[in-house]
Design an enzyme around this catalytic site. Structure first.
Site, PDB file in Angstrom:
ATOM      1  N   SER A 170     -17.167  85.801 -46.120  1.00  0.00           N
ATOM      2  CA  SER A 170     -16.238  85.315 -47.142  1.00  0.00           C
ATOM      3  C   SER A 170     -15.303  84.287 -46.523  1.00  0.00           C
ATOM      4  CB  SER A 170     -15.405  86.469 -47.705  1.00  0.00           C
ATOM      5  OG  SER A 170     -14.391  86.855 -46.784  1.00  0.00           O
ATOM      6  N   ASP A 171     -14.702  83.452 -47.354  1.00  0.00           N
ATOM      7  CA  ASP A 171     -13.607  82.640 -46.843  1.00  0.00           C
ATOM      8  C   ASP A 171     -12.375  83.530 -46.728  1.00  0.00           C
ATOM      9  OD1 ASP A 171     -12.143  80.469 -45.914  1.00  0.00           O
ATOM     10  OD2 ASP A 171     -12.960  79.095 -47.400  1.00  0.00           O
ATOM     11  N   TRP A 172     -11.322  83.005 -46.143  1.00  0.00           N
ATOM     12  CA  TRP A 172     -10.129  83.782 -45.788  1.00  0.00           C
ATOM     13  C   TRP A 172      -9.597  84.556 -47.000  1.00  0.00           C
ATOM     14  CZ3 TRP A 172      -7.532  83.358 -40.866  1.00  0.00           C
ATOM     15  CH2 TRP A 172      -6.330  84.056 -40.785  1.00  0.00           C
ATOM     16  N   ALA A 173      -9.730  85.890 -46.954  1.00  0.00           N
ATOM     17  CA  ALA A 173      -9.206  86.804 -47.983  1.00  0.00           C
ATOM     18  C   ALA A 173      -9.755  86.510 -49.376  1.00  0.00           C
ATOM     19  CB  ALA A 173      -7.679  86.791 -47.999  1.00  0.00           C
ATOM     20  N   SER A 174     -10.893  85.809 -49.456  1.00  0.00           N
ATOM     21  CA  SER A 174     -11.388  85.437 -50.788  1.00  0.00           C
ATOM     22  C   SER A 174     -11.958  86.625 -51.552  1.00  0.00           C
ATOM     23  CB  SER A 174     -12.438  84.326 -50.680  1.00  0.00           C
ATOM     24  OG  SER A 174     -13.588  84.759 -49.988  1.00  0.00           O
TER      25      SER A 174
END
Length: 734
Positions: A263-267
């Site tokens: 995932s992207d950052w905290a997505s």
């Protein structure tokens, strides 16, 4: 790197053997990425690694600290599974290359591969084994800050340059100490975010996804890219990190991608912010069932998957598959055999070879947009006094651009420094900053700049935008030159001296008014560590401009999205049908204005078209020659052109092949790039350049979103840019 080199049965068998020994807690630990702590290892991070709860650490680049993190994982956890150490190595490490959009302006796969190879080597020397690049989002919106990190607007160009970057990072063998795993991002549609804003939403038809957005990702997958990253954005109502169709149906099942998805950052956590889920438990469930293997930084998986498994809403078999894919990469990288980094065995970072490569990349990336009256190149033997003016003319940091966490500005050579070295004792460089920063509105420095220009025979103005104005979350609604830069330029132009405008920026800027006033324009993007040396060589004729625009430059923000491969529309505008609002008679009849597809207040053409870029040489293209008027699946068509250099300058030319499908079951773009080649053309000589057009090259995704080719008529151009050249017609016969 070949597909087969990465996906070997031995590594897969080892991953499955290890999986069989793992507890559920240890399996779930492999799904978690933790943030580093800036050279410190807290008791919290240490304890989680010891417990097997950490699979990857992001943003730790001190080799001694990374080695200690690996030691804890290997020696103090039950199974001794090493860590993936992730870092945004986007356009260099210590040695900074031009921003990716600038690298795309080289149209040179070899240059981009070399830059990624050097970046990988420098990053690996500090223990990094995984980068979050290349970013291969197609974008047509220069307001979007992350256009700086992109490879431009065209899927054909982006796909090939993205593949080169993957090859550069990963090399021919992932177990080589200088290789790091690459990550294709952001899957998918992030570059279409409405209004050019980050973390936003995009509505893209499946047909557009398949014809425009997907091709670079498909080519990266075919090239053996180790990982994919999900997009932050909402795509057609389903944010990417919870989008099973994207991750499982398309990427895994249709394309056969066998690496893992992060995932992207905290997505994953953001799925509830989007309104797709009610809470983090639902977010974890959707992301896991979509096939997102590793969660970046947030803790939705760690806190919720045990209960989801108990409830049966996430399957144990899916968790096993996710963990296997992550373990596989660790085996493929050779981390189990060599978890530690010995920095002394690597080449020195920012060594002379690396710096020279960065300089050559910067030279190839700069695009000459204007050169009236042959003001350039500057003859430093005859020109004794040169003014170098502007807030970016002597700023070592700002020329590096966005996303350069590990770049060292001490190695930077600025334009002012390089011009001083260029003239030596034979001339004088009169430097003035003019403005404190690119955003400054005060005119306090104007007088110093005016005096510098008055003493000079030619003026070099280095303007643009600071690095902080582009990149992630740095989107702009107005992409004019910021601050009082245009006012400063007006003051200098008024002196009547020849003025050369050098623009450093992370995006296309709307600089039509400024380019009209000056004699020459060199667009340098943010050119990296050696940008000043490259610019000075180009301005003084010691290097030849060869860059071409990888993205269209609009005249005004209101034209956005503006790109070369638009479709025809039912009533296309022409020069004859275009009417500017200032030319409309008072009380003109409502239907008297041509009824064409255009804005009334700006010309329909771009400021500069995709593929545009000038040279000091005078190149002439001959008529395009076809090997036949008809082609079939078994008989490709050869198209060629002669290019004559009628000047005294040797030069490189980026020759571009475009086609148009005239009639199809779904409407097709007015032009599509289908080939390009960088060729060297010596002074007073001629070269022949040819391309082969195959049936596959003419394929597209039709009404049912399957790839097809259709018989019919086509136009073909071989030209210096997307707006030039005369077409020839041929037919595909089935």
């Amino acid at each position: 790197m070949s597909h087969n080199t990465y996906y070997d049965k031995h590594a897969l068998a080892r991953a499955k053997d290890l999986l069989a020994d793992m507890t559920l807690s240890e399996k779930l630990g492999q799904l978690n990425q933790f943030s580093g702590e800036d050279g410190h290892i807290s008791d919290h991070l240490r304890a989680n690694i010891q417990s097997g709860n950490v699979s990857s650490v992001i943003n730790e680049v001190d080799a001694s600290v990374v080695n200690e993190l690996q030691r804890i994982a290997v020696e103090e956890s039950r199974l001794g599974i090493p860590l993936l150490i992730g870092r945004d190595v986007i356009h260099g490490f210590t040695t900074v290359f031009p921003i990716p959009l600038g690298q795309a302006a080289t149209w040179c796969e070899q240059t981009i591969e070399q830059g990624a190879r050097i970046a990988a080597c420098e990053a690996a020397s500090q223990g990094v084994n995984w980068t979050f690049a290349p970013m291969i989002d197609i974008t047509r919106d220069p307001r979007w800050g992350r256009i700086a990190e992109s490879l431009g607007e065209d899927p054909f160009l982006c796909a090939r340059l993205g593949r080169a970057m993957v090859t550069g990072f990963q090399g021919t063998d992932l177990q080589d100490a200088t290789s790091i795993a690459a990550c294709a991002k952001h899957f998918a549609g992030y570059g279409y975010s409405e209004s050019g804003r980050d973390y936003h939403f995009a509505n893209i038809s499946e047909n557009e996804l398949r014809n425009t957005v997907f091709p670079p990702f498909k080519m990266a997958a075919d090239a053996g890219v180790a990982t994919f990253m999900t997009s932050f954005s909402d795509l057609n109502g389903v944010p990417a990190s919870g989008n099973k169709w994207l991750m499982d149906d398309v990427l895994r099942k249709e394309w056969g991608f066998k690496g893992f998805i992060v995932s992207d950052w905290a997505s994953i956590e953001d799925l509830s912010v989007h309104g797709l889920t009610e809470n983090n438990a639902q977010s974890a469930q959707l992301a896991a069932n979509a096939g997102v293997d590793m969660e970046m930084v947030s803790r939705c998986y760690a806190q919720n998957i045990p209960a989801l498994l108990e409830a049966g809403t996430v399957r144990h078999s899916d968790i096993d598959a996710m963990v296997t894919r992550i373990l596989y990469l660790k085996f493929a990288l050779g981390l189990f055999e060599n978890p530690y980094t010995d920095s002394s065995k690597f080449p020195e970072r920012a060594n002379l070879e690396h710096l020279e490569a960065a300089k050559q990349a910067a030279i190839k990336s700069c695009v000459l947009l204007k050169n009236d009256a042959h003001v350039l190149p500057i003859n430093t033997r005859l020109t004794n006094h040169i003014a170098v003016i502007g807030p970016l003319a002597d700023d070592k940091y700002e020329q590096l651009g966005t996303w350069i966490f590990d770049g060292d500005e001490r190695y930077s050579i600025t334009c002012a420094e390089a011009m001083r070295a260029k003239v030596g004792n034979n001339g004088h460089i009169h430097y003035a900053k003019g403005l404190d920063t690119s955003r400054t509105f005060s005119n306090e420095g104007f007088q110093e700049a005016i005096e510098a220009a008055q003493q000079s025979e030619v003026v070099i103005m280095v303007l643009g935008e600071e690095s902080i104005l582009s990149g992630e979350a740095h989107c702009r609604s107005n992409i004019d030159l910021p601050g009082a830069q245009s006012d400063l330029l007006d003051e200098i132009v008024a002196l009547g001296k020849p003025v050369v405008l050098v623009v450093m920026a992370g995006r296309p800027l709307t600089i039509g008014a400024e380019t009209d006033k000056v004699d020459a324009v060199l667009y340098a993007w943010h050119p990296g560590t050696m940008g000043g040396s490259a610019i000075a060589d180009l301005l003084c004729g010691d290097a030849m401009p060869s860059g071409k625009l990888p993205v269209t430059f609009p005249r005004a923000v209101g034209q956005i999205p503006l790109y070369y491969s638009q479709k025809m529309s039912g009533r296309p505008v022409t020069q004859e049908s275009f009417v500017h609002q200032n030319d409309i008679p008072i009380r003109a009849a409502q239907t008297s204005l041509g009824m064409a597809s255009n804005h009334l207040d700006v010309h329909f053409s771009p400021l500069y078209p995709f593929g545009f870029g000038l040279s000091y040489a005078n190149l002439q293209y001959s008529e395009v020659m076809l090997s036949s008027q008809q082609m079939s699946a078994h008989e490709p068509l050869n198209v060629s052109v002669d290019i004559s250099n009628e000047s005294d300058f040797d030069t490189d030319e980026i020759v571009q092949l475009y086609i148009r499908d005239l009639v199809a079951s779904t409407t097709r773009p007015i032009k599509e790039l289908k080939g390009f080649r960088r060729v060297h053309v010596k002074a007073k000589s001629k070269v022949n350049v040819s391309f082969e057009i195959t049936e596959d090259l003419l394929g597209f995704y039709g009404q049912h979103n399957t790839r097809i080719t259709e018989a019919g008529k086509f136009y073909v151009w071989i030209a210096t840019d997307s707006a030039s050249g005369e077409y020839k017609e041929f037919s595909l016969v089935k």
